[in-house]
Design a protein around this motif. Structure first.
Motif, PDB file in Angstrom:
ATOM      1  N   PRO A 195       0.135  52.585  37.028  1.00  0.00           N
ATOM      2  CA  PRO A 195      -0.675  52.530  35.800  1.00  0.00           C
ATOM      3  C   PRO A 195      -1.152  51.122  35.483  1.00  0.00           C
ATOM      4  N   LEU A 196      -0.349  50.103  35.798  1.00  0.00           N
ATOM      5  CA  LEU A 196      -0.773  48.726  35.541  1.00  0.00           C
ATOM      6  C   LEU A 196      -2.000  48.381  36.379  1.00  0.00           C
ATOM      7  N   ALA A 197      -2.039  48.857  37.596  1.00  0.00           N
ATOM      8  CA  ALA A 197      -3.203  48.600  38.450  1.00  0.00           C
ATOM      9  C   ALA A 197      -4.450  49.267  37.886  1.00  0.00           C
ATOM     10  N   ARG A 198      -4.300  50.484  37.372  1.00  0.00           N
ATOM     11  CA  ARG A 198      -5.465  51.190  36.827  1.00  0.00           C
ATOM     12  C   ARG A 198      -5.966  50.530  35.547  1.00  0.00           C
ATOM     13  N   ILE A 199      -5.047  50.061  34.713  1.00  0.00           N
ATOM     14  CA  ILE A 199      -5.434  49.456  33.436  1.00  0.00           C
ATOM     15  C   ILE A 199      -6.100  48.104  33.640  1.00  0.00           C
ATOM     16  N   THR A 200      -5.540  47.304  34.546  1.00  0.00           N
ATOM     17  CA  THR A 200      -6.007  45.923  34.711  1.00  0.00           C
ATOM     18  C   THR A 200      -7.042  45.750  35.812  1.00  0.00           C
ATOM     19  N   GLY A 201      -7.217  46.752  36.655  1.00  0.00           N
ATOM     20  CA  GLY A 201      -8.137  46.598  37.770  1.00  0.00           C
ATOM     21  C   GLY A 201      -7.638  45.617  38.808  1.00  0.00           C
ATOM     22  N   SER A 202      -6.324  45.450  38.900  1.00  0.00           N
ATOM     23  CA  SER A 202      -5.718  44.517  39.847  1.00  0.00           C
ATOM     24  C   SER A 202      -4.817  45.287  40.811  1.00  0.00           C
ATOM     25  N   ASP A 203      -4.021  44.557  41.572  1.00  0.00           N
ATOM     26  CA  ASP A 203      -3.045  45.197  42.441  1.00  0.00           C
ATOM     27  C   ASP A 203      -1.831  45.707  41.665  1.00  0.00           C
ATOM     28  N   GLY A 204      -1.797  45.477  40.364  1.00  0.00           N
ATOM     29  CA  GLY A 204      -0.694  45.965  39.550  1.00  0.00           C
ATOM     30  C   GLY A 204       0.635  45.364  39.950  1.00  0.00           C
ATOM     31  N   PHE A 205       1.670  46.196  39.951  1.00  0.00           N
ATOM     32  CA  PHE A 205       3.009  45.696  40.263  1.00  0.00           C
ATOM     33  C   PHE A 205       3.115  45.266  41.722  1.00  0.00           C
ATOM     34  N   LEU A 206       2.328  45.864  42.602  1.00  0.00           N
ATOM     35  CA  LEU A 206       2.308  45.406  43.987  1.00  0.00           C
ATOM     36  C   LEU A 206       1.830  43.960  44.054  1.00  0.00           C
ATOM     37  N   GLY A 207       0.837  43.624  43.239  1.00  0.00           N
ATOM     38  CA  GLY A 207       0.362  42.251  43.192  1.00  0.00           C
ATOM     39  C   GLY A 207       1.397  41.305  42.615  1.00  0.00           C
ATOM     40  N   LEU A 208       2.090  41.749  41.560  1.00  0.00           N
ATOM     41  CA  LEU A 208       3.091  40.892  40.924  1.00  0.00           C
ATOM     42  C   LEU A 208       4.263  40.607  41.852  1.00  0.00           C
ATOM     43  N   PHE A 209       4.621  41.594  42.680  1.00  0.00           N
ATOM     44  CA  PHE A 209       5.774  41.412  43.558  1.00  0.00           C
ATOM     45  C   PHE A 209       5.397  40.863  44.934  1.00  0.00           C
ATOM     46  N   VAL A 210       4.235  41.262  45.474  1.00  0.00           N
ATOM     47  CA  VAL A 210       3.975  41.004  46.886  1.00  0.00           C
ATOM     48  C   VAL A 210       2.651  40.286  47.137  1.00  0.00           C
ATOM     49  N   THR A 211       1.543  40.871  46.719  1.00  0.00           N
ATOM     50  CA  THR A 211       0.236  40.398  47.183  1.00  0.00           C
ATOM     51  C   THR A 211      -0.396  39.327  46.307  1.00  0.00           C
ATOM     52  N   GLY A 212       0.187  39.040  45.150  1.00  0.00           N
ATOM     53  CA  GLY A 212      -0.414  38.089  44.229  1.00  0.00           C
ATOM     54  C   GLY A 212      -0.239  36.647  44.650  1.00  0.00           C
ATOM     55  N   GLU A 213      -0.821  35.748  43.856  1.00  0.00           N
ATOM     56  CA  GLU A 213      -0.758  34.318  44.159  1.00  0.00           C
ATOM     57  C   GLU A 213       0.629  33.735  43.930  1.00  0.00           C
ATOM     58  N   TYR A 214       1.398  34.319  43.020  1.00  0.00           N
ATOM     59  CA  TYR A 214       2.748  33.842  42.710  1.00  0.00           C
ATOM     60  C   TYR A 214       3.730  35.013  42.784  1.00  0.00           C
ATOM     61  N   PRO A 215       3.919  35.592  43.973  1.00  0.00           N
ATOM     62  CA  PRO A 215       4.729  36.815  44.091  1.00  0.00           C
ATOM     63  C   PRO A 215       6.161  36.608  43.618  1.00  0.00           C
ATOM     64  N   ALA A 216       6.647  37.570  42.852  1.00  0.00           N
ATOM     65  CA  ALA A 216       7.987  37.463  42.274  1.00  0.00           C
ATOM     66  C   ALA A 216       9.062  37.357  43.346  1.00  0.00           C
TER      67      ALA A 216
END
Length: 419
Positions: A195-216
């Motif tokens: 749902p976070l990906a759909r709301i924000t138009g981003s990778d959502g939690f996958l982005g926050l954990f893995v694919t983002g610029e500052y992965p958790a």
């Protein structure tokens, strides 16, 4: 790049990290803002300015070297300070317990949700800044269960995370085969369920954990390291120097180990160059000049220590720099006194870091709208720095919290209803 924000607790300054003394009733009051901590925040803010609006490191010379040093390492410093802030919010020197502890946890969770929402709102401005606030929101939630642990235990967790998680991240990114919402495959399938990906138009939690610029997965180590520092007795005069030595040792191990590995492992430099599309691999042990590796890049990428590489070497080196800078700030404030005039503007900026961070992104968006490419980088950087320090000094003379810090504090007030 992003960033740590001062705890919303009473702001009696603590010189050089000295804890508040017990009140006349025998109870320890809420710890105040540490001048040394705010000085470190202020330096991180300046590093962020340099990375986002300063001259490109390719200008060379001392200026180019300074711009390169600021890239990535100021982010790591912010993340480490975020861990320190989390401990301050949850109770220092002793963790809050009972109802007070539950209310503090509630404040942290509300704060995390606000940082997540505010971060994605800033992303919508479509600047070149990789907004770190959503990642901070997630990291606060992930690290919250650890807040009662000792400094030794937290340090071991941070070290273990630094040794293991970068390899896990590399494998996950490789398995996603490019990842992202536009990459299709597993990443696209996960995005449709998020749902976070759909709301924000981003990778959502996958982005926050893995694919983002500052992965958790890799940045978790920084915030836990900051929590470990917060659990130390910084009132002892020997603590800060030992912290500086530890930081220097980690920096040597991280960057030096990467340099040694790149030159000792056969084919390593060629592998790194191939992973980055023929980037200059020789400086990958400390600089981002080599570029970024693709998700399925050569395994030799795990040997580099460039600040944004998400490798074990980079996490160790960046943590070392952050620890050394924080220790230096604590020592400087102890020697000069919490009210010394020379570092006062930087301390003021650090005390309203959320406001400074958001304001600088808004300013970047404004500059882009009026032809940002036509503005010379060095004068813009100096303008950002002077404006931030002047505004911070003026504001903090009359207010205890920054504008956004005050709103954030008010937003967490419902946590008082927790029984």
């Amino acid at each position: 790049m992003g960033h740590v924000f001062a705890p919303t607790v009473p702001s009696a300054t603590i010189a050089g990290g000295t804890l508040c003394r017990p009140s006349s009733r025998g109870r320890m009051p809420s710890p105040g803002r540490m001048a040394g901590l705010d000085l470190a925040r202020g330096l991180a803010i300046m590093g962020m300015f340099a990375a986002h609006v300063g001259p490109d490191p390719s200008v060379g010379g001392p200026l180019g070297w300074a711009m390169e040093v600021a890239r990535g390492r100021s982010s790591a410093l912010f993340a480490l300070l975020a861990g320190f802030t989390l401990v301050l919010l949850m109770g220092r020197p002793e963790p809050h317990t009972g109802r007070r502890g539950r209310q503090a946890a509630g404040r942290v969770l509300i704060r995390a949700a606000i940082l997540l929402a505010l971060g994605y709102a800033l992303v919508l401005l479509d600047t070149d800044v990789d907004v770190i606030l959503p990642f901070y929101g997630l990291l606060f939630v992930l690290a919250l269960p650890l807040h009662r642990m000792s400094a030794r235990t937290l340090a071991l967790i941070a070290l273990s995370s630094a040794l293991v998680m970068p390899q896990v991240l590399y494998l996950l990114r490789s398995s996603l085969d490019g990842g992202g919402l536009d990459g299709g495959g597993l990443a696209g399938a996960l995005a449709t369920l998020d749902p976070l990906a759909r709301i924000t138009g981003s990778d959502g939690f996958l982005g926050l954990f893995v694919t983002g610029e500052y992965p958790a997965l890799t940045w978790f180590s920084f915030i836990v390291a900051g929590m470990a520092v917060a659990r130390l007795d910084l009132s002892r005069r020997g603590t800060a120097p030992k912290l500086a030595i530890t930081g220097a040792a980690l920096a040597v191990i991280g960057y030096g180990g990467s340099w040694l590995a790149l030159h000792a492992v056969p084919g390593a430099l060629a592998g790194v160059s191939a992973a980055t599309g023929c980037g200059p691999a020789a400086s990958a042990w400390w600089s981002d000049a080599a570029g970024e590796a693709s998700a399925t890049g050569h395994p030799a990428w795990l040997l580099v220590a460039s600040p944004h590489s998400q490798t074990t070497w980079s996490v160790l080196g960046n943590t070392g720099v952050a620890l050394a800078v924080l220790a230096g700030c604590l020592i400087a404030v102890r020697l000069a006194g919490p009210r010394a005039r020379l570092p006062a503007p930087l301390v003021a900026v650090g005390s309203i870091s959320l406001t400074a961070y958001v304001a600088h992104i808004l300013a970047i968006r404004l500059l882009d709208a009026v032809g940002g490419d036509e503005w010379p980088a060095l004068p813009v950087l100096l303008g950002f720095a002077v404006a931030a320090m002047a505004a911070a000094v003026l504001w903090t003379r009359f207010h205890r919290r920054g504008p956004l810090e005050r709103l954030l504090h008010s937003a967490t007030e419902p946590a008082r209803l927790i029984r």
